[in-house]
Design an enzyme around this catalytic site. Structure first.
Site, PDB file in Angstrom:
ATOM      1  N   ASP A 175      37.008  63.274  -3.670  1.00 31.21           N
ATOM      2  CA  ASP A 175      36.368  62.849  -2.431  1.00 31.21           C
ATOM      3  C   ASP A 175      37.345  61.839  -1.881  1.00 31.21           C
ATOM      4  O   ASP A 175      37.436  60.726  -2.392  1.00 31.21           O
ATOM      5  CB  ASP A 175      35.005  62.195  -2.700  1.00 31.21           C
ATOM      6  CG  ASP A 175      34.315  61.820  -1.395  1.00 31.21           C
ATOM      7  OD1 ASP A 175      34.991  61.254  -0.516  1.00 31.21           O
ATOM      8  OD2 ASP A 175      33.105  62.090  -1.253  1.00 31.21           O
ATOM      9  N   HIS A 176      38.125  62.231  -0.898  1.00 32.76           N
ATOM     10  CA  HIS A 176      39.270  61.379  -0.549  1.00 32.76           C
ATOM     11  C   HIS A 176      38.853  60.010  -0.022  1.00 32.76           C
ATOM     12  O   HIS A 176      39.645  59.081  -0.016  1.00 32.76           O
ATOM     13  CB  HIS A 176      40.238  62.100   0.400  1.00 32.76           C
ATOM     14  CG  HIS A 176      39.801  62.125   1.829  1.00 32.76           C
ATOM     15  ND1 HIS A 176      38.848  62.977   2.292  1.00 32.76           N
ATOM     16  CD2 HIS A 176      40.197  61.391   2.893  1.00 32.76           C
ATOM     17  CE1 HIS A 176      38.668  62.764   3.586  1.00 32.76           C
ATOM     18  NE2 HIS A 176      39.480  61.806   3.982  1.00 32.76           N
ATOM     19  N   HIS A 213      31.108  62.068   1.526  1.00 34.89           N
ATOM     20  CA  HIS A 213      31.705  60.765   1.825  1.00 34.89           C
ATOM     21  C   HIS A 213      30.656  59.665   2.046  1.00 34.89           C
ATOM     22  O   HIS A 213      30.729  58.587   1.459  1.00 34.89           O
ATOM     23  CB  HIS A 213      32.598  60.842   3.065  1.00 34.89           C
ATOM     24  CG  HIS A 213      33.621  61.944   3.002  1.00 34.89           C
ATOM     25  ND1 HIS A 213      34.311  62.239   1.858  1.00 34.89           N
ATOM     26  CD2 HIS A 213      34.068  62.816   3.946  1.00 34.89           C
ATOM     27  CE1 HIS A 213      35.150  63.249   2.107  1.00 34.89           C
ATOM     28  NE2 HIS A 213      35.006  63.621   3.354  1.00 34.89           N
TER      29      HIS A 213
HETATM   30  C1  BG6 Z   1      37.109  65.557   5.729  1.00 36.23           C
HETATM   31  C2  BG6 Z   1      36.284  66.400   6.643  1.00 36.23           C
HETATM   32  O1  BG6 Z   1      36.549  65.556   4.440  1.00 36.23           O
HETATM   33  O2  BG6 Z   1      37.177  64.234   6.214  1.00 36.23           O
HETATM   34  C3  BG6 Z   1      36.842  66.354   8.050  1.00 36.23           C
HETATM   35  O3  BG6 Z   1      36.271  67.730   6.175  1.00 36.23           O
HETATM   36  C4  BG6 Z   1      37.007  64.939   8.509  1.00 36.23           C
HETATM   37  O4  BG6 Z   1      36.001  67.067   8.934  1.00 36.23           O
HETATM   38  C5  BG6 Z   1      37.769  64.125   7.495  1.00 36.23           C
HETATM   39  O5  BG6 Z   1      37.692  64.942   9.740  1.00 36.23           O
HETATM   40  C6  BG6 Z   1      37.824  62.662   7.882  1.00 36.23           C
HETATM   41  O6  BG6 Z   1      38.673  62.002   7.006  1.00 36.23           O
HETATM   42  P1  BG6 Z   1      39.463  60.702   7.442  1.00 36.23           P
HETATM   43  O7  BG6 Z   1      40.199  60.282   6.214  1.00 36.23           O
HETATM   44  O8  BG6 Z   1      40.369  61.108   8.568  1.00 36.23           O
HETATM   45  O9  BG6 Z   1      38.432  59.714   7.888  1.00 36.23           O
END
Ligand code: BG6
Length: 492
Positions: free
Chosen positions: A177-178, A240
């Site tokens: 989960d980045h 997230h």
């Molecule tokens: C991803 C989603 O997990 O997270 C995307 O699939 C989203 O739809 C993205 O744009 C947002 O990540 P960040 O790091 O740009 O806030």
């Protein structure tokens, strides 16, 4: 002595994620010496490419990074391409041969990391073959990194999990989960558990409500193929947002170790209130962006985007209320929202404290208002926090005004700090699963999301699109809080 030793096998080596995130992150780890001589990468995909062609793709993905040509060439020399059909058992035999050869060549100690950067439809098949064709080693470590979406609902996620667990133990599985790799998300633990004045007041006696905002300015771009069947709830809330809420709500762990943190996360998620269908209807708002003209430029609506149905019912916005039913949080709503094509990219958490029991300054000045104390954690695009306090206004008389005690990391400092994927890849190499999600967490957040999805699927929205590109979402999201006598702290 920081050097890590491993063979990476990336399934989906020609894909977007590999190019945008994985290769640049691996290169930065290489520049910092975490990867040096004893690593190799096998990229697999269907297409019949040669190593040189693949290496050029890797080189091209490093465009934005400062480095010498020699350094880049040396790094790319560790990459090997294997054309591979994930459903064909014979192909795994060929893959195993290459893996064993590279293991010897680079002395990789049989350590293997399998990165599934492709459609989850194939996760089960790949995991099965990795075991049956004995690519999994017995001497070194074997770790599986998987990307979302992890299932479409609880049932499909459980099935997928079962398939993977047939080949890997839970502690060998690293579910990305980045958001858990982001600096300020990791900072939640430091702010809470490193500060008496914060943690002592971190409960329903002092906190009125918590607001989590993941606002995006971009639209769906080229990802409709996936997004049309996912929507904002599955794309952002189930993972997230739920993860951030969990880190905010969990009890202090016994120690700052993966095991203890996991234990607390799972425990607090057990107290996450699963709505009844009626509650879900009441507690959640969905939206879809329509077109708008901003500064003379027309922004297209979601339904006009590539590969989106012209009558699409997919939500690109969600706002809702989560509640943890336990001693610490009973009565404190966690309001959450996320959406595409909103006014601004802004990821933040606002912790809104309760009002004082009485305002003694009222007598001195009739219209004196004491605002809420608010602790804001800025996650993106700026990183830092601020604490809003009430103070005396300068000058004669006595009036108060809110002032913000502000801290922001400088752009230079954040520019040099590792990007989420870089951190997470290094964690996986170190065998540290603190910032990855456990199945027990996922199963709970899916159950939570499923109720909302079910209610929504039974009641098709009639008002889509219901917010203009560049706005802060549908009106109903404001009403959601107004009903409780509250409002969103952040507005663009
Ligand atoms: C991803 C989603 O997990 O997270 C995307 O699939 C989203 O739809 C993205 O744009 C947002 O990540 P960040 O790091 O740009 O806030």
């Amino acid at each position: 002595q920081n050097e890590k030793v491993a063979l990476f096998i990336i399934f989906g080596g020609s894909g977007d994620l590999a190019r945008r995130k994985l290769y640049p992150s691996l290169f930065r780890l290489y520049q910092k010496g975490y990867l040096s001589r004893h690593f190799a990468v096998i990229g697999t995909a269907r297409r019949p490419w040669e190593n040189d062609y693949y290496r050029q793709i890797v080189v091209d993905s490093l465009n934005d990074i400062q480095a010498t040509d020699e350094q880049i060439a040396e790094f790319a020399g560790h990459f090997y391409y294997q054309s591979h059909d994930v459903t064909n058992a014979a192909h795994y035999t060929v893959l195993k041969k290459l893996a064993d050869t590279l293991d010897q060549k680079y002395q990789l100690q049989h350590n293997r990391i399998y990165y599934l950067a492709m459609s989850p439809n194939f996760f089960g098949t790949i995991a099965k073959h990795l075991k049956s064709e004995q690519i999994l080693t017995t001497a070194g470590f074997n770790r599986l990194i998987i990307e979302k979406p992890f299932g479409h609902d609880y049932e499909s996620a459980a099935e997928l999990n079962q398939q993977i667990r047939a080949s890997f133990e839970e502690d060998q599985i690293y579910r990305i989960d980045h958001y858990l790799g982001k600096e300020m998300v990791q900072n939640i633990a430091a702010i809470r558990f490193g500060n008496n004045i914060i943690e002592s007041l971190w409960n329903n006696r002092y906190i009125d409500n918590i607001q989590i905002t993941l606002s995006e300015a971009l639209g769906v771009e080229e990802r409709a193929g996936y997004y049309e069947s996912a929507g904002a709830m599955r794309d952002m809330v189930q993972n997230h947002i739920s993860q951030i809420a969990t880190l905010l709500a969990m009890e202090p762990p016994v120690s700052f170790s993966a095991r203890d943190i996991r234990h607390e996360k799972i425990k607090v998620l057990r107290s996450l209130h699963i709505d009844t269908p009626e509650e879900a209807q009441h507690n959640f708002v969905r939206g879809q962006y329509g077109p708008a003209v901003i500064d003379g430029q027309r922004l297209e609506g979601y339904r006009e985007a590539n590969n989106v149905a012209s009558d699409s019912k997919t939500e690109t916005y969600v706002a809702g209320k989560m509640e943890f039913e336990n001693y610490r949080w009973a009565g404190v709503p966690f309001y959450v929202r996320t959406g595409k094509r909103l006014a601004k990219k802004e990821t933040r958490v606002d912790i809104v404290y309760k009002q004082l029991p009485t305002n003694i300054f009222k007598a001195a000045q009739d219209d004196n208002k004491l605002g809420h104390n608010i602790l804001t954690i800025f996650i993106e695009p700026t990183e830092g926090f601020s604490l809003r306090v009430n103070a005396k206004r300068l000058g004669q008389g006595f009036a108060t005004r809110p002032v913000d005690l502000n801290f922001r990391h400088s752009a230079a400092a954040t520019g040099n700090s590792p990007e989420a994927y870089e951190r997470l890849l290094l964690d996986a190499m170190n065998g540290d699963s603190t910032n990855f999600t456990h199945w027990d967490e996922l199963s709970q957040t899916w159950k939570f999301a499923d109720v909302v999805e079910k209610v929504w699927s039974e009641n098709t929205p009639t008002d889509f699109p219901n917010y203009a590109s560049g706005s802060m979402g549908p009106k109903a999201a404001d009403e959601l809080l107004a009903r409780d006598g509250r409002h969103w702290i952040f507005s663009a």
